[in-house]
Design an enzyme around this catalytic site. Structure first.
Site, PDB file in Angstrom:
ATOM      1  N   ARG A  28       0.814  -1.138  -0.064  1.00  0.00           N
ATOM      2  CA  ARG A  28      -0.089  -0.017  -0.092  1.00  0.00           C
ATOM      3  C   ARG A  28       0.944   1.215   0.056  1.00  0.00           C
ATOM      4  NH1 ARG A  28      -4.884  -1.910   3.987  1.00  0.00           N
ATOM      5  NH2 ARG A  28      -5.644  -3.345   2.476  1.00  0.00           N
ATOM      6  N   ARG A  41      -7.390  11.850  -5.426  1.00  0.00           N
ATOM      7  CA  ARG A  41      -8.466  11.046  -5.339  1.00  0.00           C
ATOM      8  C   ARG A  41      -9.651  12.108  -5.357  1.00  0.00           C
ATOM      9  NH1 ARG A  41      -8.766   8.601   0.706  1.00  0.00           N
ATOM     10  NH2 ARG A  41      -8.731  10.547   0.985  1.00  0.00           N
ATOM     11  N   ASP A  78      -6.625  -3.686  -7.437  1.00  0.00           N
ATOM     12  CA  ASP A  78      -7.497  -4.513  -6.276  1.00  0.00           C
ATOM     13  C   ASP A  78      -7.492  -5.597  -6.767  1.00  0.00           C
ATOM     14  OD1 ASP A  78      -9.887  -5.217  -4.784  1.00  0.00           O
ATOM     15  OD2 ASP A  78      -9.131  -3.419  -4.031  1.00  0.00           O
ATOM     16  N   TYR A 155     -15.189 -12.822  -1.028  1.00  0.00           N
ATOM     17  CA  TYR A 155     -15.776 -11.643  -1.696  1.00  0.00           C
ATOM     18  C   TYR A 155     -16.825 -12.075  -2.370  1.00  0.00           C
ATOM     19  CZ  TYR A 155     -12.773  -7.995  -0.184  1.00  0.00           C
ATOM     20  OH  TYR A 155     -11.837  -7.207   0.619  1.00  0.00           O
TER      21      TYR A 155
END
Length: 353
Positions: A28, A41, A78, A155
């Site tokens: 990260r 962002r 991701d 998920y």
């Protein structure tokens, strides 16, 4: 690439060469602790836009490279990114993670999944990785990453993140035939995706089985390990020279099992002392990690002491210095800079102790 001096530092260590200091990057490392990322962002509030518009994803991936010159530059993405290519509709909610709109619960849904065709479904990945390779040259190693079958299945079945994993465990323990079909399809898709990343420029690939630490060891052996192996075996068949890293969150109880996955490097979290991890994994297994990300809230002296402690315990072969998990969003940027500076000044001859 020819002579090894032209081969990036992290790639040399990942292949098992003896190096003068451990290579260093941070999980990260592109993200919320950096002001540059927070500014971007605001312009691109959707995570999928930030990770799937090539120019934006390239910029985000390169922000920490420009700031700190880590030995590894990882694709900004991701683990659920390839799921739409299988027919699993998803979105990524800011601060909450992936949302699967129609969770997979039935045989019909599993039957309807299609094989992944990355060139059609994920062409942006090639653009991003090719550009990262040309940007960093041989000064850094470009890492790709994928999710592992168990975690992607969790998920897809739960529909979102979970604290209890009760829906997928219900399926695992009461209807395992459906789950094994899903895991097999996911494993084959992930292998295709990992190969595509390598063909597009990734020099090392890390697989995240973030939720496999939620399994008891016997269930890990049934639902996680065989499918990690299925991915890694397929990738190794076509790309035998690309080092593969496996991360499992909360892995203290399954560390030895991770070494059976076929991964070249086991990412160790901070719940295990690095010397114990080395002893448990044996001399042939390379390791990554394992500073507690919280250490970066400490003083510079504290950070330095913990880096030295980890590096001493890991020894002078087969260690990639990293955190045990992702850097935390509130981490002071100057402490991240100090972590990288300290790591890059290390000389392994000087830290045996």
């Amino acid at each position: 690439m020819g002579v090894s001096s032209m081969t990036p530092h992290l790639l040399r260590a990942a292949r098992g060469e003896v190096v003068d200091r451990p290579p260093v990057w941070m999980m990260r490392q592109a993200g919320r602790y950096m002001k540059a990322y927070r500014d971007l962002r605001e312009k691109y509030p959707s995570f999928r836009d930030r990770s799937e518009i090539p120019d934006v994803a390239i910029e985000v991936s390169l922000q920490p490279w420009r700031a700190f010159q880590p030995d590894g530059v990882i694709l900004f993405s991701d683990i659920v990114t390839p799921l739409p290519g299988l027919g699993i509709d998803m979105d990524i909610a800011e601060g909450k993670g992936p949302i699967i709109h129609s969770p997979l619960r039935t045989q019909e849904q599993i039957n309807a999944l299609r094989p992944l065709e990355p060139e059609a479904a994920l062409p942006f990945i090639k653009t991003i990785l090719q550009t990262l390779r040309s940007e960093v040259g041989d000064k850094s190693t470009v890492l790709g990453f994928v999710g592992a079958p168990w975690t992607l299945a969790a998920y897809a079945v739960e529909g979102k993140g979970s604290k209890t994993y009760s829906i997928i465990k219900n399926m695992a323990f009461s209807d395992p035939i459906i789950l094994h079909q899903l895991l097999a399809k996911l494993a084959d898709a992930i292998a295709i995706y990992a190969r595509y990343q390598i063909d597009s420029g990734a020099q090392v690939v890390q697989m995240f089985d973030s939720w496999a630490g939620q399994l008891s060891p016997q269930d890990y052996d049934t639902f996680a390990l065989p499918y990690q192996q299925r991915v890694f075996q397929q990738v190794k068949q076509t790309h035998p020279d690309t080092p593969l890293i496996l991360l499992v969150s909360g892995s203290a109880g399954v560390l030895e099992r991770m070494a059976q996955s076929g991964a070249d490097i086991v990412s160790v979290d901070w719940a295990v002392d690095m010397a114990d991890a080395r002893a448990r994994l044996g001399k042939q297994v390379k390791v990554q990690g394992n500073l507690d990300p919280g250490v970066l809230f400490g003083s510079k002296q504290f950070i330095r002491d913990r880096i030295l402690d980890t590096v001493r315990k890991a020894g002078n072969w087969g260690h990639i210095l990293n955190l045990g998990h992702g850097v935390l969003p509130e981490t002071p940027e100057e402490n991240v800079a100090f972590f990288f500076e300290t790591a890059k000044e290390l000389n392994l001859a000087g830290v045996k102790g």
